[in-house]
Structures are given as C-alpha cells and as structure tokens.
Design a protein around this motif. Sequence first.
Motif, PDB file in Angstrom:
ATOM      1  N   UNK A 163      12.721  11.571   9.500  1.00 32.30           N
ATOM      2  CA  UNK A 163      13.425  11.893   8.249  1.00 32.30           C
ATOM      3  C   UNK A 163      13.544  10.639   7.393  1.00 32.30           C
ATOM      4  N   UNK A 164      13.964   9.540   8.018  1.00 32.41           N
ATOM      5  CA  UNK A 164      14.123   8.286   7.278  1.00 32.41           C
ATOM      6  C   UNK A 164      12.784   7.774   6.759  1.00 32.41           C
ATOM      7  N   UNK A 165      11.741   7.988   7.554  1.00 30.88           N
ATOM      8  CA  UNK A 165      10.400   7.566   7.149  1.00 30.88           C
ATOM      9  C   UNK A 165       9.969   8.299   5.877  1.00 30.88           C
ATOM     10  N   UNK A 166      10.082   9.633   5.911  1.00 31.38           N
ATOM     11  CA  UNK A 166       9.722  10.425   4.727  1.00 31.38           C
ATOM     12  C   UNK A 166      10.624  10.074   3.537  1.00 31.38           C
ATOM     13  N   UNK A 167      11.891   9.902   3.841  1.00 34.89           N
ATOM     14  CA  UNK A 167      12.831   9.595   2.759  1.00 34.89           C
ATOM     15  C   UNK A 167      12.475   8.256   2.105  1.00 34.89           C
ATOM     16  N   UNK A 168      12.083   7.299   2.924  1.00 41.05           N
ATOM     17  CA  UNK A 168      11.704   5.987   2.384  1.00 41.05           C
ATOM     18  C   UNK A 168      10.517   6.130   1.429  1.00 41.05           C
ATOM     19  N   UNK A 169       9.531   6.922   1.848  1.00 44.60           N
ATOM     20  CA  UNK A 169       8.326   7.068   1.023  1.00 44.60           C
ATOM     21  C   UNK A 169       8.647   7.785  -0.289  1.00 44.60           C
ATOM     22  N   UNK A 210      16.483  12.296  11.643  1.00 42.64           N
ATOM     23  CA  UNK A 210      15.670  11.635  12.673  1.00 42.64           C
ATOM     24  C   UNK A 210      14.974  10.420  12.062  1.00 42.64           C
ATOM     25  N   UNK A 211      14.291   9.654  12.906  1.00 42.98           N
ATOM     26  CA  UNK A 211      13.525   8.517  12.399  1.00 42.98           C
ATOM     27  C   UNK A 211      12.491   9.003  11.389  1.00 42.98           C
ATOM     28  N   UNK A 247      15.708   1.664   8.606  1.00 42.07           N
ATOM     29  CA  UNK A 247      16.416   2.567   9.521  1.00 42.07           C
ATOM     30  C   UNK A 247      15.422   3.274  10.443  1.00 42.07           C
ATOM     31  N   UNK A 248      14.304   3.735   9.872  1.00 44.73           N
ATOM     32  CA  UNK A 248      13.289   4.425  10.683  1.00 44.73           C
ATOM     33  C   UNK A 248      12.773   3.492  11.771  1.00 44.73           C
ATOM     34  N   UNK A 249      12.512   2.241  11.390  1.00 39.28           N
ATOM     35  CA  UNK A 249      12.000   1.268  12.364  1.00 39.28           C
ATOM     36  C   UNK A 249      13.057   0.972  13.438  1.00 39.28           C
ATOM     37  N   UNK A 295       6.998   2.818  16.776  1.00 39.73           N
ATOM     38  CA  UNK A 295       6.140   3.658  15.941  1.00 39.73           C
ATOM     39  C   UNK A 295       5.426   2.801  14.883  1.00 39.73           C
ATOM     40  N   UNK A 296       4.095   2.750  14.974  1.00 34.66           N
ATOM     41  CA  UNK A 296       3.353   1.854  14.074  1.00 34.66           C
ATOM     42  C   UNK A 296       3.373   2.347  12.624  1.00 34.66           C
ATOM     43  N   UNK A 297       3.444   3.667  12.431  1.00 32.88           N
ATOM     44  CA  UNK A 297       3.510   4.189  11.068  1.00 32.88           C
ATOM     45  C   UNK A 297       4.729   3.632  10.336  1.00 32.88           C
ATOM     46  N   UNK A 298       5.852   3.628  11.061  1.00 33.76           N
ATOM     47  CA  UNK A 298       7.097   3.166  10.443  1.00 33.76           C
ATOM     48  C   UNK A 298       7.053   1.660  10.181  1.00 33.76           C
TER      49      UNK A 298
END
Lengths: 210, 277
Positions: free
Chosen positions: A109-115, A106-107, A132-134, A140-143
Amino acid sequence: MTTNPYQVLGVSQNASNDEIKKAYRDLLKKYHPDSYVNNPLAGLAEEKFKEIQEAYDRIMKERESGYSGVGGSEFDSDEMKMVYNYINSGNNVEALKLLERIPLRSARWYYYSAIANAGAGNNVRAFDHARQAVNMEPTNTEYTNLLNQLEGQERRYQNNRYGGGYGNNGAGGFGAAGNGRGLGTGNLCCDLWCADSCCECMGGDLIPCL
Amino acid sequence: MFGYVNINKPELKVKEFYQYKAYYCGLCRTLRKNYGPIGQLTLSYDMTFLIILLTSLYECSTERKKSRCVVHPVRKQMILQNEITKYVADMNIALTYHHLRDDWQDEKSLAGLTGSGVLRSEYKKICKKYPRQCLGISEALDKLTECETNSETEIDYVSRCFGELMSELFIYRQDVWEDKLRKIGFYLGKFIYLLDAYDDICKDMKKGCYNPLIPMFSKESFDENCRDMLIRMMADCTGEFEKLPCLYDVTILRNILYEGVWTKFNKIQEDRKKEGK
C-alpha cells in the motif's frame, strides 16, 4: 520512432546534456518552418523538425532518474490491482482516492501510495511512504529501488551545488550569511546601487553595512 | 513577492552579475513605464528569475540599451527588455493586486486597500489579456485561504496551492514546454511557500497565527526536516529544469536554482542561532 535519437541529433551517446541541447537548438534553427515558406522542401523540413523534437524528448526522458516503471503483483487484492491500473495509466488522483479507502496499510500500500503521490506532485508524502514501505519490508528490491530513485534526484541536486556553502554542517566557507544579509535587506535598489558603484571586490563587504 | 529566488552573488562572474542586473533593471523600467511608481514598487527578484528562464527557453530577441534612472542617477545602466519582460511585469502586477487585496481582507490594512484600489483597473486589463493566469492566481489563493481557515497541516496539500499558482505564471505559451514549465513552477512555488512558512514560524507561534509547520516545530529535528523538504522541492524543480534546452544565461539560472535559493534559508538559520532560538 525506431531510429536512434542520438543519431537524429548527430551526437554521441556519451554527449553531455548541454551538448545535446546545443545540437538540438542548432538543428531546430536549420529546419525551422519559417525558413521554408514557399519552398518545395517545406514538407520534408517539417517532418525533420518533428523528428528532432521527438528525439530530444526521448533522450531527456531516458536520462531522467525517474521511476523505472511500476511492478504489479499477482498477490494484489482486486482493489490493489485497480490502484495499479490507475497508476499505470497515469491517473494518480484516482489511484490516491482509491488508496484512501483501503484500510489495510501494507508495505505494498505504501509503495503504491508513494508512486501515486510522486506522480501527483506530493513529493514530501511520496518520500515518507517510500521509506515506510522499505521499513516494513527491507528485503523487497522494488521498494528499495523506488526509494533509491527518489533519493537519487536529491543526490543529483546536492552534487550539482558548487560551493556547498549552506546548511548546518559548518561547511559554509564563503560567507553565505553576509551575502544573505546584503541581498535580503528588502532595499533592492540600494543593494544593486551599492554593488554597482563599489569596486567589485569590495562589494560583498559593503553591502552588510547598509 | 518574497525575494526568495535570488542569486548567490559570490559564485557569479562579474559579467554574469551585470547580465542579471540588466534583466532586473529591465523589469524595473518596464514596471515604471507601464504602471507608474506604484508598479515599480512591486519589483522582485523572484520575477527576474522567471524572465531569465523564459528568455533563455524561447530565445526571444532582447533589446539591450543603456539609460539613466532615478535610482541610478550617476552612471548609465545596462538594461535588457523583451516581450517576456512585459509579460512578467503584467504577472507581477496581477500577483501584487491579489496580495494587497488579501492583505486588506486579512488585517484591514490601509496599505492593502489603497494599493489594490489603485491597481484594480490595471488588473482588469491584465485579466482580459491573460485570463488563464489570472484565474489560476485567484483559484490558488482561494484554496490557500481555505487551508488557513481549516488549519490544514498536510504539507503537500497546503503548499500545492502556491505551487499551482506559480505553474500558471511559468506557462508563458501552451506549447511543447508546457508540461516541464508547469512542474518547474510547481515545485519552485512549493519551495517558496514552505520557506515563507519557515521564515514566519516564530512570529506565527507568538501571535497564534496559522502556519502549516507548527506541528513539526516542537521536534528537535525541525530545522533539519524543513531543510530536507526544501531540498526535495528544489531537487524535483531542477530535475525538470535540466530537461529544458536552456543555453543562454544558464549559469545564472543554475546559480539561482542550486545556490541562490538558499541565501534566505541560511540567513534565517544564522539569525536564529544568534538569538538562540
């Protein structure tokens, strides 16, 4: 430490990084333990020494354009919550291992993976996954914040380059190629000898002739 | 080593250039004195950067003197030497030893065999003195060999081997700066590895040799993608560098990190344009 780190170093909040470094160096010299051997003030100086180090570290950390913290989500699955916990405790390797085992990309997932990848030094992949998350959830402002932070570091680098004379944009006005040839002959001593013996203003022209 | 971590001379003041050169000559002289003419052959720009960085960080007392040498017989040269110069010379020899040994194993080259043979006893002494660094070098190179055998193409994974190698060399003392020096060395090492791969790509394609950039090569945006990756590496490298309290010679250091490291990249691109790559 609750004191203002800028006060500890005796500089203003607006001081440049180099001013802070100078103040830090001067204070360290003043309170260096070597200057207080057999001195009743040794204990006090040591404390001050530590305080200065901490203040410096804190300022540098605060000024870093790094990640401003990871947000967890109440909608996270149990596995994703674990990933979040690993990331928060700085255990990026375990976070990555666990992420690999989660099939749903999911988005989030990509967000956590990026971090986690950024923390582990995998900066190419971190960037791809943040993007990818964005792409998956542009609102989503976090992304977007994460992507901005990663891009911010690159912008800082690019802005700090004086001539801007590299790259394909044809902006290279100062003869970067000629310089490259001179320094890249592999014959290091010759280059230096040449540069040394010749008039400085001609040096750049002479090197490629070698 | 590779000579990628270079200055951008036109942007340096004359004074700064001479200062840089004095460090470079200092390393050259130390290599010759401690390891003879073979040691001198291992001289590189990359390692000069490390000397200036560590000298600036630790503000070591540095000896400045003028002397003549074979390369510069006419005029006396300014040279700068300190404890860091000795350390970096040792690291340079350790790296060269591994490099030559690998060369010999890879291509059964005579140069590799003779070079590493001559350096072996010196390397053993260095290992005793700096076990952490030497272990770091050999572990990283083993991992790199493994990547090559498996034709690994995950960029971060491959390039991190060389990043980790550089990390160990950059950590001169295990103190408050360890973490930052580790990261500076790590990202600079990744940069060097990728730039080297970019430099070799055409040759490797022709010969059918391993190169982690091959899957990207067919893309129209290949050059752009490589440049972006390299910028990433330097952005993260300098992000850490700027946190170090380096004041001495900081213009030289910034000249190298923000401009000089692109000298080689520019040249490769120029050459490829000429050849109509």
